[in-house]
Scaffold this active site. Sequence first.
Site, mmCIF file in Angstrom:
data_model
loop_
_atom_site.group_PDB
_atom_site.id
_atom_site.type_symbol
_atom_site.label_atom_id
_atom_site.label_comp_id
_atom_site.label_asym_id
_atom_site.label_seq_id
_atom_site.Cartn_x
_atom_site.Cartn_y
_atom_site.Cartn_z
ATOM 1 N N LYS A 199 62.493 59.436 41.831
ATOM 2 C CA LYS A 199 62.068 58.560 42.927
ATOM 3 C C LYS A 199 61.955 59.364 44.227
ATOM 4 C CE LYS A 199 63.366 54.470 45.470
ATOM 5 N NZ LYS A 199 64.472 53.664 45.913
ATOM 6 N N LYS A 249 24.783 55.037 36.375
ATOM 7 C CA LYS A 249 25.655 55.082 35.188
ATOM 8 C C LYS A 249 24.863 54.817 33.898
ATOM 9 C CE LYS A 249 29.735 53.798 37.887
ATOM 10 N NZ LYS A 249 31.140 53.422 37.842
ATOM 11 N N PHE A 259 30.383 46.216 35.356
ATOM 12 C CA PHE A 259 30.634 45.268 36.444
ATOM 13 C C PHE A 259 30.573 46.048 37.747
ATOM 14 C CE2 PHE A 259 32.255 40.937 35.436
ATOM 15 C CZ PHE A 259 32.055 40.963 34.058
ATOM 16 N N ASP A 314 39.925 54.508 40.881
ATOM 17 C CA ASP A 314 39.057 55.675 41.033
ATOM 18 C C ASP A 314 39.869 56.953 41.235
ATOM 19 O OD1 ASP A 314 36.568 54.413 40.765
ATOM 20 O OD2 ASP A 314 36.763 53.576 42.796
ATOM 21 N N ASN A 374 45.409 47.584 41.747
ATOM 22 C CA ASN A 374 44.542 46.649 42.485
ATOM 23 C C ASN A 374 44.847 45.229 42.038
ATOM 24 O OD1 ASN A 374 42.757 45.972 40.141
ATOM 25 N ND2 ASN A 374 42.399 48.181 40.233
ATOM 26 N N LYS A 415 24.521 51.432 40.849
ATOM 27 C CA LYS A 415 25.468 51.739 39.761
ATOM 28 C C LYS A 415 24.773 51.607 38.395
ATOM 29 C CE LYS A 415 29.706 50.694 42.247
ATOM 30 N NZ LYS A 415 30.669 49.719 42.706
HETATM 31 O O1 PMT Z 1 40.489 40.617 36.546
HETATM 32 P P1 PMT Z 1 40.062 39.493 37.455
HETATM 33 O O2 PMT Z 1 41.169 39.083 38.423
HETATM 34 O O3 PMT Z 1 39.504 38.331 36.707
HETATM 35 O O4 PMT Z 1 38.891 40.058 38.397
HETATM 36 C C1 PMT Z 1 37.661 40.360 37.856
HETATM 37 C C2 PMT Z 1 37.079 41.640 38.449
HETATM 38 C C3 PMT Z 1 36.809 41.429 39.924
HETATM 39 C C4 PMT Z 1 38.053 42.826 38.273
HETATM 40 C C5 PMT Z 1 35.758 41.922 37.652
HETATM 41 O O5 PMT Z 1 34.894 40.849 37.811
HETATM 42 C C6 PMT Z 1 35.088 43.197 38.136
HETATM 43 O O6 PMT Z 1 34.320 43.221 39.076
HETATM 44 N N1 PMT Z 1 35.373 44.360 37.454
HETATM 45 C C7 PMT Z 1 34.963 45.683 37.857
HETATM 46 C C8 PMT Z 1 35.806 46.186 38.976
HETATM 47 C C9 PMT Z 1 35.401 47.594 39.400
HETATM 48 O O7 PMT Z 1 36.151 48.505 39.161
HETATM 49 O O8 PMT Z 1 34.224 47.713 39.944
HETATM 50 P P2 PMT Z 1 33.585 49.104 40.465
HETATM 51 O O9 PMT Z 1 32.366 48.655 41.171
HETATM 52 O O10 PMT Z 1 34.616 49.870 41.191
HETATM 53 O O11 PMT Z 1 33.231 49.886 39.138
HETATM 54 C C10 PMT Z 1 31.976 49.777 38.504
HETATM 55 C C11 PMT Z 1 32.107 49.856 37.003
HETATM 56 O O12 PMT Z 1 32.597 51.136 36.618
HETATM 57 C C12 PMT Z 1 33.068 48.848 36.400
HETATM 58 O O13 PMT Z 1 32.494 48.346 35.208
HETATM 59 C C13 PMT Z 1 34.324 49.658 36.087
HETATM 60 O O14 PMT Z 1 35.022 49.156 34.952
HETATM 61 C C14 PMT Z 1 33.736 51.036 35.791
HETATM 62 N N2 PMT Z 1 34.623 52.163 36.117
HETATM 63 C C15 PMT Z 1 35.030 52.405 37.403
HETATM 64 C C16 PMT Z 1 35.821 53.496 37.690
HETATM 65 C C17 PMT Z 1 36.216 54.362 36.626
HETATM 66 N N3 PMT Z 1 36.986 55.424 36.858
HETATM 67 N N4 PMT Z 1 35.799 54.108 35.379
HETATM 68 C C18 PMT Z 1 35.034 53.028 35.099
HETATM 69 O O15 PMT Z 1 34.668 52.800 33.935
#
Ligand code: PMT
Length: 398
Positions: free
Chosen positions: A287, A339, A321, A277, A208, A335
Amino acid sequence: MLTNKKIILGICGGIAVYKAVELLRLLTKAGAEVHVIMTSAAQEFVTPLTFQTLSSNPVHTELFNLIAEREIGHISLADQADLFIIVPATANVIGKIAAGIADDLLTTTVMATKAPVLFAPAMNVNMFTNPIYRENEQKLRRLGYLFVDPIRGTLACGWEGEGKLAAPETIFEGASAALTEKDLLNRTIMITAGPTREEIDPVRYISNHSSGKMGYALARAASRRGANVFLISGPTTLAEPCGVQFVNVTSADDMHREVMARVDECDVIIKAAAVADYRPLVRSATKIKKKADSATIELVRNRDILAELGGIEHRPFLVGFAAETDALAINAEKKLREKNLDMIVANDVSQVDAGFNVETNRALLLFRDGRCIDCGLMSKDQLAGTILDHVAARLMAD
Ligand code: PMT
């Protein structure tokens, strides 16, 4: 970040003096008011005009200047300073200050100041390892003077070894830390940052747009505030922040392993990483060749690291986040609950000035007790500071 801070930049005579010009630029860009003092040796390498132009302030060079000393200029400079930085700090100037010698404007002003003094030494490796120099440095450290250590490398004199001036960014970080209240001292904070990469074959992957900027800003800010910081980072192009324990990972599985290995040591975990995810069910060892007009890759779910952390019985303070493109508060609140988090930072990644790979962010902070704070548009550094203000307040209250 350094707005309204008065910094005296003491410049000594050494070939690394050109890096002090870059440091000055970083300090003024961060909002500091910088006053430069140059030794006579420093003026042999760079003229005062360079520093005067970039600081927008007159450069001080002489102890017995009839105009400045009408108002006892060196005492007034010493009194006004929030921080004194000496760069490149030579063995001579460090030795004089350690011995209490004050025979020019720079050493006299250092002697008279009550502000913290930060040395960034640069010298030949044999001077750096000379027991006389070592004793002087240790004496100053014992007395509370601060140092940004030089690095190893090829020195201007041709020798190889320790003694090369630290990068301007590292000295800037040391200056910022010296001016920051240590409200996270003795706390251990783990921060995740950047994207993960899920390999399809040896040349392709799913990922991403995360640049790591948000997570790295948090790591720098936490370290400045005195925390022990683990930064678990996916692949980024950013420089490793100084003062943090840095762990490089690639996939969500790697991140899961490195995070779980350190949970017990942490008081706080902040998950700013954009973890994939899904990953391909099968990673091809070779490849994949193009054949048909369309192709399908079967994906399987990665473990949700944050949800797993939320399920630990005696867990650290947990900040997640949420990267959303719609119904920001509703989705983030879901969330937070699902979580089992203490706090969530919800950013609207559909905005051009927020979220992925930009310098700024727009976030809502949502808490377990139902509070919601709208931070508006901020730099990622500012948002990191605001998030840590809430973390520090909560740790203090416990
Ligand atoms: O890196 P930058 O370019 O500065 O951008 C910042 C950002 C947009 C990446 C950051 O601000 C941000 O939003 N990070 C979380 C991105 C994310 O994966 O969001 P989510 O809503 O999909 O996930 C929710 C939370 O679960 C997040 O804290 C994530 O780290 C966590 N997660 C998600 C999936 C997974 N398999 N394991 C996790 O721990």
